[in-house]
Design an enzyme around this catalytic site. Sequence first.
Site, short mmCIF file in Angstrom:
data_model
loop_
_atom_site.label_atom_id
_atom_site.label_comp_id
_atom_site.label_asym_id
_atom_site.label_seq_id
_atom_site.Cartn_x
_atom_site.Cartn_y
_atom_site.Cartn_z
N TYR A 52 0.90 -1.10 -0.05
CA TYR A 52 -0.10 0.05 0.03
C TYR A 52 0.86 0.99 0.33
CZ TYR A 52 -4.07 -3.14 1.07
OH TYR A 52 -4.59 -4.02 0.98
N GLU A 53 0.58 2.21 -0.42
CA GLU A 53 1.20 3.50 -0.91
C GLU A 53 1.71 4.24 0.40
OE1 GLU A 53 -0.79 5.21 -3.49
OE2 GLU A 53 -2.22 6.19 -1.99
N SER A 54 0.82 3.37 1.60
CA SER A 54 1.16 4.71 3.05
C SER A 54 3.19 3.92 3.47
CB SER A 54 0.69 3.59 3.58
OG SER A 54 0.61 2.75 4.24
N GLY A 55 3.93 3.37 1.91
CA GLY A 55 4.56 2.31 2.87
C GLY A 55 5.07 0.76 3.26
#
Lengths: 260, 285
Positions: A52-55
């Site tokens: 997920y793009e939150s890392g």
Amino acid sequence: MSGNDFTADEMMTIAAARALSNDDVVFVGIGAPSAACNVARLTHAPDITLIYESGTIGTKPDVLPLSIGDGELCETAVTTVAVPEMFRYWLQGGRITLGFLGAAQLDRFGNINTTVIGSYDDPKVRLPGGGGAPEIASSCGKIFITMKQSLRGMVEKIDFFTSFGHGEGGDHRKRLGITTEGPVLLITDLAIWEPDPETKEFTVVSLHPGVTRDQVQDTCAWPAKFADSVKETPLPTEEEIRTLRDLKARTDAAHKGKAA
Amino acid sequence: MVKFVSLAEAIADNLHDGDSVAFEGFTHLIPHAAAHEAIRQGIKDLTLIRMTPDIIYDQMIGMGLAKKVVFSYAGNPGVGLLRRLRDAVENQHPRAIEIEEHSHAAMANAYEAGASGLPCAIFRGYKGAELAKVNPNIKSVTCPFTGEELAAVPAIRPDVSIIHAQKADRRGNVLVEGIVGVQKEAVLAAKRAVVTVEEIVEDVTKVHPNACVLPHWTITAIAEVKGGAHPSYAHGYYDRDNAAYLEWDKISAERDLFESWMKANVIDALPGDFAARVADLEVNK
């Protein structure tokens, strides 16, 4: 379980989940893509890597996150990296094999609009914008798109090119210097579509059980093309339905109550 | 020299009318208490910078603090649109705002460039994306070695960056854990940095040799605000209040409802009120 005991939404999620494999490293969009990815992980693809793009890399949430950065994504991840690292080393670095996106507006060549309805400077509806999608669309090895069919969603011409699919079709990606494959699969609540090898126009290759060609056309604003031999999507199995419903029930409970 | 102060003092000393400011936090550790303090102090004409301007920028825009927003995803994550932002963009209410829109990759790179002291960020992006046509700050450069055309955006250098973190120690070193987002980059890119923390402890430098610690000399002011990220969350302290994010969609839908909610929960409230808001969300209890 009877063969008709499922909704079109459930069929969409399950059909999308089936397209994923253990070897995929997936950049997961929130909403329908997230549900499909986690159903795949909980059924036939336990070793799939979800990012997920939150890392959060290699995350295994027990409930579907409401946002891309819910705490459980981090707690269950192999590792969590800073957001600049996520976009530089992992996405731009070419380490993500598959991007899985939703769309507000989509055209027949897989171009996506999530920015505005109407003109950019004086929009009728200001949508959230691209977030990570513009570079997910160009940097992931290939792209899956999932959305419910509607005349407002599947349009002749999108109002804004948030994320580039196949542009005007054909070799348009290549002409812009984009080396990745782009959209290779569209899974809707009615059908599975694949781009024509030459024109890159989405073509129906499989109808979900009970769905007619007219239903597909009535919810798609461009003249829908159908493959020479259109298959029927296999019915959801009992395991697939149970896994999806359990996941949704856990998710609803977690999102409604504080500290549920 | 970092100062330990009240939140009111930290904002009054560091955030001024006309400033560019980044209240950063990528879903996690969003500095809600600090944003509410800025609203109470009625600071004007701000350029608000943030990758994901969710509820706090919706609130600041709805209360008329912003003249410009620089962003890459303006939504209520997983819920829908930002209704106060929409009212400003679509109807110029309560005032017209300028928007500068990027992708996440561009913003993340631009913060990193700011922290690195570079004038711009260079990355492979915006290919075929129409934002490059409507945002004059998206340009391209040619790699001098390979000839590849790459995207370029200006570095982000806010006047002040404001973040929420789990812990500060007595010297003012700040520990961030979990989803760390772009907070380190935002702090290092800014002229001044304000940090609210869940708690102040003896020493954060022995947690782990690679822990994300911002040394005390990179921070301007620290204020202890327990629960200060609510309805966002603080990993290890309390969970995300997903119900509040769903509720915001209703509150923000009507101007009157929004204003009365803001009066009751922000204007007439205090930083100390945040602790009670997370009481039922605390982890390990």
